[in-house]
Structures are given as C-alpha cells and as structure tokens.
Design an enzyme around this catalytic site. Structure first.
Site, PDB file in Angstrom:
ATOM      1  N   GLU A 171     -19.579  18.114   5.318  1.00 28.34           N
ATOM      2  CA  GLU A 171     -19.293  17.526   3.861  1.00 28.34           C
ATOM      3  C   GLU A 171     -20.494  18.003   2.823  1.00 28.34           C
ATOM      4  O   GLU A 171     -19.910  18.111   1.765  1.00 28.34           O
ATOM      5  CB  GLU A 171     -19.924  15.857   4.340  1.00 28.34           C
ATOM      6  CG  GLU A 171     -18.971  15.297   5.172  1.00 28.34           C
ATOM      7  CD  GLU A 171     -17.591  15.169   4.544  1.00 28.34           C
ATOM      8  OE1 GLU A 171     -17.484  14.782   3.287  1.00 28.34           O
ATOM      9  OE2 GLU A 171     -16.507  15.140   5.302  1.00 28.34           O
TER      10      GLU A 171
ATOM     11  N   ASP B  61     -19.116  19.132  -0.994  1.00 27.58           N
ATOM     12  CA  ASP B  61     -19.874  18.805  -1.891  1.00 27.58           C
ATOM     13  C   ASP B  61     -20.141  19.956  -2.720  1.00 27.58           C
ATOM     14  O   ASP B  61     -20.027  19.893  -4.002  1.00 27.58           O
ATOM     15  CB  ASP B  61     -21.097  17.973  -1.663  1.00 27.58           C
ATOM     16  CG  ASP B  61     -20.730  16.796  -1.070  1.00 27.58           C
ATOM     17  OD1 ASP B  61     -19.390  16.181  -1.422  1.00 27.58           O
ATOM     18  OD2 ASP B  61     -21.670  15.824  -0.683  1.00 27.58           O
TER      19      ASP B  61
ATOM     20  N   HIS C  67     -13.663  18.056  -3.806  1.00 28.90           N
ATOM     21  CA  HIS C  67     -14.534  17.669  -2.433  1.00 28.90           C
ATOM     22  C   HIS C  67     -13.699  17.967  -1.523  1.00 28.90           C
ATOM     23  O   HIS C  67     -13.977  18.856  -0.284  1.00 28.90           O
ATOM     24  CB  HIS C  67     -15.137  16.771  -2.458  1.00 28.90           C
ATOM     25  CG  HIS C  67     -15.542  16.171  -1.085  1.00 28.90           C
ATOM     26  ND1 HIS C  67     -16.921  16.343  -0.729  1.00 28.90           N
ATOM     27  CD2 HIS C  67     -15.220  15.436  -0.386  1.00 28.90           C
ATOM     28  CE1 HIS C  67     -17.150  16.031   0.527  1.00 28.90           C
ATOM     29  NE2 HIS C  67     -15.939  15.421   0.892  1.00 28.90           N
ATOM     30  N   GLU C  68     -12.067  17.314  -1.492  1.00 24.12           N
ATOM     31  CA  GLU C  68     -11.269  17.555  -0.314  1.00 24.12           C
ATOM     32  C   GLU C  68     -10.810  18.870  -0.334  1.00 24.12           C
ATOM     33  O   GLU C  68     -10.687  19.295   0.997  1.00 24.12           O
ATOM     34  CB  GLU C  68     -10.511  16.502  -0.709  1.00 24.12           C
ATOM     35  CG  GLU C  68     -10.768  14.954  -0.729  1.00 24.12           C
ATOM     36  CD  GLU C  68     -11.318  14.553   0.528  1.00 24.12           C
ATOM     37  OE1 GLU C  68     -11.040  15.004   1.646  1.00 24.12           O
ATOM     38  OE2 GLU C  68     -12.281  13.597   0.504  1.00 24.12           O
TER      39      GLU C  68
ATOM     40  N   HIS D 120     -12.900  21.113   1.965  1.00 26.26           N
ATOM     41  CA  HIS D 120     -12.615  21.245   3.326  1.00 26.26           C
ATOM     42  C   HIS D 120     -11.714  22.284   3.605  1.00 26.26           C
ATOM     43  O   HIS D 120     -11.711  23.090   4.622  1.00 26.26           O
ATOM     44  CB  HIS D 120     -12.351  19.915   3.588  1.00 26.26           C
ATOM     45  CG  HIS D 120     -13.567  18.909   3.794  1.00 26.26           C
ATOM     46  ND1 HIS D 120     -14.559  19.025   4.365  1.00 26.26           N
ATOM     47  CD2 HIS D 120     -13.485  17.646   3.098  1.00 26.26           C
ATOM     48  CE1 HIS D 120     -15.334  18.020   4.048  1.00 26.26           C
ATOM     49  NE2 HIS D 120     -14.640  16.992   3.593  1.00 26.26           N
TER      50      HIS D 120
END
EC number: 3.4.24.84
Length: 413
Positions: free
Chosen positions: A355, A359, A277-278, A281
C-alpha cells in the site's frame, strides 16, 4: 487424550486467546481516544465524525467477539463433537458413488456452517450497518444475494470439488501436485471471468458518463501503460453507503470500477489520485506477487494434506472416524485457520508495504495532496477509526493506519 487432539485444542486456545487479547487492546485504545481527534486530522474531521468512527469500530468489534465464540463452537461441533461423522453417515447411507458422497459431505458441512453464521451476518447488516447509516440493503435484496451466492457456490464449487476428489482418488501419491495445479488454474480463470460473468449478477455496471473525468482517467491510463476493457461505475449504493474503487480482472479482461458513492463524494483530482493508487498495484506487480505467494502457500498446504490423508492419527485426533479423501480435505479446510493465524502479521506487513508503494506511485503520477484529501474523506465517510491499536493493526490491517499513511503522504507534498 490423543496427542493430536491436545495439539489442536492447545493451538485453538492460544490462537483464540491471542485474538481476544488483541480485540481487547483495540477496543481499549479506540475508546481511550474517542473524545480527541488526532492532530493530523483536526482541521478535516469533526469530533462528531471521529466519535462515530470509534463507536462503529467498537460495535463491529463486539460482534466479532461473538463471532469468534460461534466459530469455535462450530469448529468443535463438526470435529470433536462428531458433526462431520454424522453428516458422513447420512451421505454414506444413500449408496451414492464415492465422489458424489464426498462432494455431498463437504458441501453439506460448509453450507451448515454458513447457516449457523447467518444470524451474525443479519445482525451486522440490519443492526450495526443500519444504526450507523450505511445499510441500504433490504431483506429481499439480502435474501436474493444469499441465494445467488449459495447457488454459485454449488454450481461452480461442486464440479471443482468433484474433480479434486477424483484426482485424490486416482492420481497416486503425487495427487497433491495435480490438485494444486487445478486449483491455481481455476483461480486464474475466475479472476478473468469475474468482471463480465459473475460481478454483473450482483451489481449494475455502467460506463463512466462524465466526459471530463473519463478523459483525465484515460490520460492517466496512457501514462501508466494500463489497458482496460472500460471504466465503469457500480451501483454500490444499492446495498451500502461505503465507497471504494478497484480494478478487476486478469489479462485482457481488466476493468476499472468506481462505486457510485465514491464518484459522488470525491472531486476529479481526488478520484484520479485514488485510481493512480490502484494502478500503482498494477505497475509494482503486487497482484502477481500476491498470486505467486498464494500459489506457494497453497502448494505447501496441498503437500501437507497429501501426507496427512494417509495418517490415521490425523482423523482420530480431530474426532473423525470416517476416513476418506473428502473428510481429510474438509478437516484441513476447517482446522488450518487455527494454525495460520500466527502468519497473519507477516501477510499484513507485506500488504501494508504494498500500500505504501502504491501511494508513492500515485504521488508520482498525480499529487500527494489530492490522495490525502481523498483518503481523509473516505476515512470520514466510511467511519474508519483514526486511532487503532498498533499491535492490533499489525495483525489485522492490510492498509497502514490512517495517521501513519497520511504522514507518509504528507512528506511528499
């Protein structure tokens, strides 16, 4: 009453009233759903944990209510109450060079504001966080952190502030463009320096020791095309029981950091999903997009300040007789949040959209169910409310509310 004074007080009343109304909605909504675990979480979150999250949210909200009142009092005290003029009079009386005097006025005001808000921070740490089992900070550690933060603010902030004031004094009518460029360059430099020069002053970072987990993470990084200077575990448990993970740094100085509390609470599949997930970004260029957005907003702010510095009504309407670049900059820093609160829903919407995109990326690189499992554990262990008020969340939540986020990911399982 001065027109600017009327506008300022009206904006302050409206923004404060809006925040109060939203806070009341949030408290009412959380309290209403306190005794019922949402269906999507019923098998994974106990009623006891759900009630703890509700009570934690309500306790923090009550302190925020007090904080808003204190913030209003501080703002009015420094502006219409004559606080800035009083501080300026003291510094002007010492006969120091103008830039030194300006730096002194700004930093004294900001430090005084921090000191006035200190009781709230102490209550948050040693009463609320302690009550709900999260605080692991000792009074000594709190004092050390406060001293370090203040010292860094002075050592780093004072030269930057002096440079900006010098540009304001000497660069002519277009000073605001140069000042903006300096601030943006400084922000990028600090992003690059933070992982290796600043963060280690507050926490200990050790290379990830779990060879199996490290191999999985390195394989994920390879698939994502992400190069870092290492994978580290941070001793977050020294201060708090909350868990998190993030990547930090800029350019070639990027690091992946896991809180030790997170490593202890999640299994390998879940940790990999959180990291994916990070990395989402990074792959979706959210950091660069946010940096670009911040740069544009900051440029607009400096342009506005460039106009306001030459207008007598700007100072007089905000209760300041001392007209200087330092007081103009200080007034802008103090007053602009009163008006920018109305932009919060836009910023929060963009952040929540990012976000969702992160995801989606995580689900494509690992498995959505692992991220769901990890998020539910983090919601439970961090006592995050599962039932926020939708309108409050629209203004204040940078992440999608739990039920919406889990529903979005569950559709990909």
């Amino acid at each position: 009453m001065n027109t600017v004074t009327t506008l300022f007080l009206t904006a302050l009343a409206v923004s404060s009233g809006l925040e109060y109304w939203l806070a009341r909605r949030q408290a009412r909504h959380v309290r209403l759903h306190r005794d019922h675990v949402p269906d999507a979480f019923r098998d994974r979150v106990s009623l006891e944990d759900h009630q703890k999250a509700a009570d934690y949210t309500l306790a923090k909200g009550s302190l925020d209510d007090v904080g808003r009142i204190v913030g209003i009092a501080i703002l009015l005290g420094f502006t219409l109450g004559g606080g800035i003029d009083a501080i300026a009079a003291v510094w002007n009386g010492w006969g120091l060079p103008p830039i030194t005097t300006g730096v002194g006025i700004v930093l004294t005001t900001l430090l005084a504001s921090q000191l006035l808000e200190l009781p709230l921070n102490l209550y948050q740490t040693f009463r609320i966080e302690e009550r709900f089992g999260f605080n692991r900070t000792t009074p000594r550690q709190f004092a050390i952190d406060l001293a370090l933060q203040t010292g860094l603010s002075l050592v780093i902030g004072a030269p930057l502030l002096a440079l900006i004031l010098w540009v304001m004094d000497s660069a002519g009518a277009q000073w605001w463009i140069i000042a903006w460029a300096i601030l943006m360059a400084f922000s990028i430099l600090m992003s690059w320096a933070f992982p290796t020069l600043i963060a280690p002053l507050f926490n200990k970072f050790t290379p990830l020791a779990d060879a199996t987990l490290k191999a999985r993470i390195e394989a994920l990084l390879e698939r994502c095309g992400f190069r870092s200077e290492g994978i580290f575990v941070m001793d977050g448990s020294r201060r708090s029981g909350h868990g998190n993970a993030y990547f930090t740094g800029f350019g070639s100085n990027k690091r992946i950091v896991f809180f030790d509390t997170l490593v202890d609470s999640l299994d390998h599949d879940e940790i990999e999903a959180v990291l994916a997930h990070e990395l989402g970004h990074f792959k979706r260029r959210h950091v660069l997009k946010m940096l670009a957005g911040t740069a544009l907003v900051t440029l607009a702010g400096f342009a506005l300040l460039g106009w306001l510095t030459g207008e007598d009504w700007f100072y007089q309407g905000l209760g300041v007789r001392e007209q200087s670049h330092a007081t103009a900059l200080l007034l802008f820093m103090l007053v602009s949040p009163v008006f920018s609160v109305f932009l919060q829903p836009i910023v929060a919407y963009v952040q929540r959209r990012y976000e969702f995109e992160a995801d989606d990326f995580a689900a494509s690189q690992t498995r959505a169910r692992y991220l769901v499992h990890a998020l539910v554990k983090l919601y439970r262990e961090n006592a995050s409310t599962l039932t926020p008020d939708p309108l409050y969340a629209a203004f204040h939540y940078s992440h999608p509310p739990a039920a919406i986020r889990i529903d979005h990911l569950s559709a990909k399982i």
